[in-house]
Write a protein that holds these residues in place. Structure first.
Motif, short mmCIF file in Angstrom:
data_model
loop_
_atom_site.label_atom_id
_atom_site.label_comp_id
_atom_site.label_asym_id
_atom_site.label_seq_id
_atom_site.Cartn_x
_atom_site.Cartn_y
_atom_site.Cartn_z
N GLY A 99 0.83 -1.20 0.00
CA GLY A 99 0.00 0.00 0.00
C GLY A 99 0.86 1.25 0.00
O GLY A 99 0.48 2.30 -0.54
N LYS A 100 2.04 1.14 0.58
CA LYS A 100 2.91 2.31 0.72
C LYS A 100 3.37 2.81 -0.65
O LYS A 100 3.28 4.00 -0.94
N ASN A 174 -4.97 4.64 11.09
CA ASN A 174 -3.68 4.48 11.74
C ASN A 174 -3.18 5.91 11.95
O ASN A 174 -3.02 6.63 10.95
N ASP A 203 -7.65 5.71 1.86
CA ASP A 203 -6.77 4.61 2.26
C ASP A 203 -7.61 3.65 3.11
O ASP A 203 -7.91 3.93 4.27
N TYR A 206 -7.45 -0.87 6.27
CA TYR A 206 -7.96 -1.55 7.48
C TYR A 206 -9.45 -1.85 7.38
O TYR A 206 -10.11 -2.09 8.40
N SER A 237 -1.64 -6.69 3.08
CA SER A 237 -0.74 -6.71 4.23
C SER A 237 -1.42 -6.98 5.57
O SER A 237 -0.98 -7.84 6.33
N LYS A 238 -2.47 -6.22 5.85
CA LYS A 238 -3.06 -6.29 7.19
C LYS A 238 -4.16 -7.34 7.26
O LYS A 238 -4.20 -8.15 8.17
N ARG A 246 4.48 -7.65 0.41
CA ARG A 246 4.48 -6.39 -0.34
C ARG A 246 3.52 -6.44 -1.53
O ARG A 246 3.92 -6.38 -2.69
#
Ligand code: PMP
Ligand code: GLU
Length: 402
Positions: A99-100, A174, A203, A206, A237-238, A246
């Motif tokens: 996501g980054k 977050n 975003d 979550y 990822s989460k 990744r």
């Protein structure tokens, strides 16, 4: 060595720094309780691992299409369409290195120098740095603890200027664990609708880890005028405990997706080839592991919040999603002396003193735009959470009035 102004002006990721430090201390034999890392303590479900193993065994080891294989892009589009009512096609999806990197590419794809990024605070540490790398300026919209760390439509209206290019929404959040209700998000979407130059970066990484009063709704569907102006971010990822793999993805207008893919073609190319088949396996395979992780996070949220709130002077909002609590420790600790006699004056002082003297790793709030707070991750076994919280309690009791 002369380094670039760009790099010199940038802050390193404090979340990753704390995580690395506590892992290194653990490896050196120190009995440290790591409540810094924003990563699930669970393992990736086996059927997802199997998809990657099968890919390796069948020779999926070469370059792949930059934005992801047609099947992986289709799998993301189907997921968004089925779950959130999108009308996405594979051309609306790019798969990136977490996501980054997806977010980084998006800032670089739509911002010019002089553009403003509207960033509700507290915010995840990487947004401002990524926006600045794209040449944009960051305009913080300070949410209030009394409003549950959520910005209001009035605050948004007051912050928008003709230069405002992107509004970042991260719900669940977050670092606060706060989550907007569908009505609250709709009210923000109504404001955005009136400003045609403004895009929204939603975003939603979550989205599946929610346990509050409200269901999750995806921003893009909230108002017809924002659908084409919303760029949605998600990752494996989460939700699937896959932080090390990744795999992140962006869903948005085809021209923005094509621009991000062009950037990616000069930066990283495709994500790791044998991770691509894992996208369908994760999003469309059995989901029971997601539900059991969600339930575990919900229990830990309740427990961690209750324990922290019981500590004198610690003010802690109850999280509704993600796996973080974000207490204000200023009243409990600022102006007091730690066991070495050092006066704690900031969240960074608090976090480093806590690590030195109580061996608990937490992330200080400064880089989240909230200097009175620290972030604790409850993505750790309950027994580790209790051990960490016991130590924080004893640490606070041991502080002296300076
Ligand atoms: N957005 C938020 C809000 C996050 O907390 C993170 C942290 N992982 C990311 C994006 C990036 O996710 P990834 O690990 O997939 O790069
Ligand atoms: N997002 C997680 C965190 O906030 C992982 C570290 C990072 O990428 O920032 O801790």
């Amino acid at each position: 060595m002369r380094l670039s102004d760009r790099v010199n002006a940038m802050r390193p990721s404090s979340t990753l720094a704390v995580t690395a430090k506590s892992k290194a201390m653990k490896a050196a034999g120190v009995d440290v309780v790591g409540l810094g890392a924003g990563e699930p303590d669970f393992d990736t479900p086996d059927h997802i691992k199997q998809a990657a193993r099968d890919a390796l065994d069948t020779g999926v080891t070469k370059y792949q299409p930059v934005a992801g294989t047609p099947d992986a892009r289709q799998a993301v589009a189907e997921y968004m369409n089925d779950r959130h009512g999108f009308k996405a096609e594979p051309e609306n999806v790019v798969i990136s290195c977490g996501g980054k990197h997806a977010l980084y590419l998006a800032f670089a794809a739509v911002c010019n120098p002089g553009d403003e990024v509207l960033l509700p605070s507290p915010y995840w540490v990487s947004y401002p740095e990524q926006a600045k790398l794209a040449g944009a300026s960051v305009e913080v919209i300070q949410s209030r603890a009394a409003d549950g760390f959520k910005i209001t439509p009035e605050q948004l209206t007051a912050a928008i200027t003709p230069r405002s290019r992107v509004l970042v929404i991260n719900s669940p959040s977050n670092p606060t664990g706060a989550m907007y209700s569908p009505d609250e998000l709709k009210a923000l979407a109504t404001v955005v609708a009136e400003h045609p130059q403004l895009l929204v970066f939603s975003d939603e990484i979550y989205e599946r880890l929610v346990f509050g009063a409200h269901p999750f709704v995806s921003f893009a569907g909230l108002h017809p005028a924002v659908t084409e102006r919303t760029i949605t971010f998600n990752c494996l990822s989460k939700t699937y405990a896959m932080t090390g793999w990744r795999v992140g993805f962006t869903i948005g207008p085809a021209d923005v997706i094509a621009a991000m893919s062009k950037l990616q073609s000069q930066m990283t190319s495709n994500i790791t080839s044998f991770c691509l088949p894992a996208v369908r396996a994760a999003l469309h395979g059995p989901q029971d592991a997601v539900e059991s992780m969600r339930k575990a996070f919900a229990e830990r949220a309740e427990h961690t919040h209750a324990r922290l709130s019981a500590m004198p002077g610690v003010v802690c909002a109850k999280p509704s999603g993600a796996f973080y609590v974000f207490p204000d420790v200023s009243q409990a600790a600022f102006g007091k002396a730690d066991p070495a006699g050092k006066v704690i004056r900031s969240a960074s002082d608090f976090a480093s003193s806590l690590l030195d003297h109580a061996k608990v790793a937490v992330v200080p709030g400064e880089d989240f735009g909230a200097p009175a707070h620290v972030r604790l991750s409850f993505a750790a076994a309950m027994e580790q959470i209790d051990k960490g919280v016991d130590r924080i309690e004893a640490f606070l009791e041991g502080l002296d009035d300076a």
